[in-house]
Motif scaffolding. Structure first.
Motif, PDB file in Angstrom:
ATOM      1  N   LEU B 193       0.917  -1.034  -0.071  1.00 30.87           N
ATOM      2  CA  LEU B 193      -0.198   0.214  -0.262  1.00 30.87           C
ATOM      3  C   LEU B 193       0.836   1.520  -0.258  1.00 30.87           C
ATOM      4  N   LYS B 195       4.159   1.666  -0.754  1.00 35.90           N
ATOM      5  CA  LYS B 195       3.886   1.817  -2.443  1.00 35.90           C
ATOM      6  C   LYS B 195       3.562   2.171  -3.666  1.00 35.90           C
ATOM      7  N   SER B 196       2.319   1.993  -3.139  1.00 36.06           N
ATOM      8  CA  SER B 196       1.195   2.392  -4.266  1.00 36.06           C
ATOM      9  C   SER B 196       1.198   4.458  -4.291  1.00 36.06           C
ATOM     10  N   SER B 197      -0.010   3.933  -5.456  1.00 35.08           N
ATOM     11  CA  SER B 197      -0.246   5.633  -5.400  1.00 35.08           C
ATOM     12  C   SER B 197      -0.945   6.176  -4.485  1.00 35.08           C
ATOM     13  N   PHE B 198      -1.785   5.079  -3.850  1.00 35.02           N
ATOM     14  CA  PHE B 198      -2.462   5.690  -2.473  1.00 35.02           C
ATOM     15  C   PHE B 198      -1.322   5.999  -1.437  1.00 35.02           C
TER      16      PHE B 198
END
Lengths: 256, 352
Positions: B193, B195-198
């Motif tokens: 999470l 490392k994601s865009s979020f």
């Protein structure tokens, strides 16, 4: 239906009248300058347009919709982006990540898809990354893409802030003192840069600036504020010779 | 491009290899180590789960919450009430009988654990609305208040929680597989999470909330997301904890628990999951090793009597030292990666 229209905008902080009865209209592709001495209420106008402040009175219309009092991120999604007077980058994120943030609002995957890296998220992330890379190349910041934003030189930070705003795909860009603290050469570069992005993206731009040469050279239409009151509007040449404007900037002539 | 792909594959294999290695190690431990050592490992796992999820809201999203004890309590009580058999429940609830649906519900451990997490997440969702109206110090105070409210509620709603008597005689379901399984799952979900865009959006909110909102990020939604995910895993950890020590009562979930977690994530480095994992393991182990300082000892001619609570003094000194010499914690905001690890090894080789 006008592209962007502000009607009778007023902002009072307690007893202080920060902005009083401001009206302006902009067409697509316009470049308007908002000038005035310190404390004239210019940044307050931007804060109201972008939803940071709720105006005491007045309405703001953008592409036919009343956006007065809407939340910042919704206004941004609608097509208005801004930069800040005192640069507000995400200092601990890389330059590339700063720009990628600009695309996040249009991400369609849910956080489930992001955690489990499902195909839709993967392709969106890939697209985001390549679009951000292209945008950085366009503004000549691709050589510092992996640096932390906070470590960039001042001029680059200003540019990055504009690039980040462009990533949100705006139709109207609000620039708050884009050349503050720059030397004449950097100011010239920034002037060219603003002209080039305006043409490339077909943007309307409203900018706040103190540097008169910069404003006169760039803007087609000027609005002068003093203590929140609009004291003059018109073409740069008209403003230059307006006695009220000269008075606001330089004070009353002696013996008047 | 293909070189990069190949590398990513190798790193991925390394990760899976490390996880398999970890569980192989536990298999060994399970057979050879004594109960005490296994218990410490279990507690470490629970604290890894807690610290990593707590770091998501405090370190990554930058929202200073002091409420994980509330989510642990909700998770622990929910899980415990579901795994206890109706007969056991009837026996424990002596002051007031337990209310209807709970009195007959009886589920296996895994669904109970998940429902425990879900209830904690639901509480997080409801709490988010009032809590995120404020920021910074105020947020800390409001979440602290909610933690206390949950404790007081647990003390007083006797027909559900059995009041101050708590719940006793829970089966000891938590073993190395459960505790570390949940810990690995938490680390997987949270790091993915982050490392994601979020995760980037959450970090942007931490760096500058106003700018994040102006760049089209729905600030409230992302704070809420971090908070709810944190609550879910803290709830699961609460459930694991309950079935490890087999007895829960409201006093277990006091602010002290939150304080410990705060020490862990600050020592590990706010925003670094690697730091949280390392610090959680070190602190739980150190807590056991440092029992030695509470025993009576003889230093030269001096005989020092045992001082209970001496461990806390040592912890405080540790925290002060970290604040003086490593303000960013052990890891700062850096994370472990195989790339870094390979580079590290290569340097080692060159020197040798």
């Amino acid at each position: 239906m006008s592209f962007f229209k502000v009607e009778h905008l007023t902002m009072k902080f307690g007893g202080l009248m920060a902005v009083s009865d401001l009206s302006l209209t902009a067409k697509e592709g316009d470049l308007i300058g908002l000038i005035g001495p310190n404390g004239a209420g210019k940044t307050t106008v931007f804060n109201m347009i972008t939803g940071r402040l709720l105006p005491t009175e007045g309405k703001i219309y953008f592409r036919g919709k009343d956006i007065t009092g809407t939340q910042s991120h919704i206004i941004n999604a609608g097509g208005i982006a801004r930069t800040f007077q005192n640069i507000r980058l995400f200092n601990d994120l890389t330059v590339l990540e700063n720009v990628m943030i600009g695309y996040h609002g249009r991400l369609r995957s849910s956080f489930w898809e992001a955690i489990f890296r499902l195909p839709r998220y993967k392709s969106e992330e890939k697209k985001m990354r390549s679009m951000a890379g292209e945008l950085l190349a366009e503004v000549q910041l691709d050589n510092v893409a992996d640096e932390k934003a906070g470590t960039l030189a001042y001029g680059q930070q200003r540019k990055l802030e504009i690039a980040r705003a462009l990533a949100t795909n705006p139709r109207l860009l609000l620039l708050d003192e884009p050349v503050a603290g720059m030397n004449p050469r950097e100011t010239g570069d920034m002037m060219d840069f603003i002209n080039s992005i305006r043409e490339a993206y077909g943007l309307a731009i409203i900018l706040i600036e103190h540097d008169m040469r910069f404003v006169m050279g760039l803007c087609e239409h000027l609005i002068v504020l003093d203590h929140g009151v609009t004291i003059a509007t018109g073409l740069p040449v008209e403003i230059q010779n307006n006695p009220q404007v000269i008075e606001a900037y330089l004070g009353e002539p002696e013996g008047a | 491009m293909s070189e990069r792909h190949r590398r990513e594959w190798i790193y991925k294999l390394c990760t899976y290899g490390a996880i398999v290695g970890l569980f192989a190690f536990f298999l060994q431990v399970q057979n050879q180590a004594d109960e005490y050592q296994i218990r410490i490992l279990n507690v470490s796992a629970v604290f890894v789960t807690l610290a990593v999820s707590y770091n998501l809201i405090n370190g990554v999203a930058g929202q200073f919450s002091l409420g994980p004890n509330a989510f642990m309590a909700v998770g622990a009580y929910t899980t415990a009430l579901l795994t206890l058999s109706p007969a056991e429940k009837e026996l424990s609830f002596i002051i007031e009988p337990i209310i209807w649906p709970l009195s007959v519900l009886h589920l296996p451990f895994l669904p109970s654990l998940l429902i425990g997490g879900a209830f904690a997440a639901l509480l997080g969702f409801i709490m988010a609305f009032p809590v995120f109206r404020v920021r910074g110090d105020y947020l800390a105070i409001v979440t602290l208040g909610f933690g206390e409210v949950i404790r007081v509620v647990a003390n007083n709603v006797q027909s559900i929680t059995n009041g101050p008597l708590g719940l006793k005689g829970l089966s000891e379901y938590t073993n190395l597989w459960w505790s570390w399984g949940v810990a690995v799952f938490t680390v997987f979900c949270v790091t993915r999470l982050v490392k994601s865009s979020f995760g980037r959006a959450m970090q942007a909110i931490r760096e500058d909330e106003v700018a994040a909102a102006a760049m089209g990020i729905n600030v409230f939604r992302h704070k809420m997301l971090a908070f709810v995910v944190h609550a879910f895993f803290a709830g699961m950890a609460g459930g694991l904890m309950a079935h490890l020590i087999t007895t829960i009562s409201p006093t277990l979930f006091s602010f002290f628990l939150t304080f410990n977690l705060l020490v862990i994530i600050v020592i590990g480095g706010l925003g670094s999951m690697t730091g949280s994992i390392i610090a959680a393991i070190i602190i739980t182990h150190a807590g056991e090793w440092l029992r030695a300082v509470e025993e009576p000892m003889a230093i030269g001619p001096f005989n020092i009597p045992g001082i209970p609570g001496m461990r806390m003094v040592v912890f405080s000194i540790m925290l002060i030292l970290v604040m003086i010499f490593a303000r960013q914690g052990l890891m700062g905001r850096r994370e472990f990666s195989w790339k870094w690890f390979c580079g590290f090894l290569k340097i080692g080789k060159r020197r040798g």
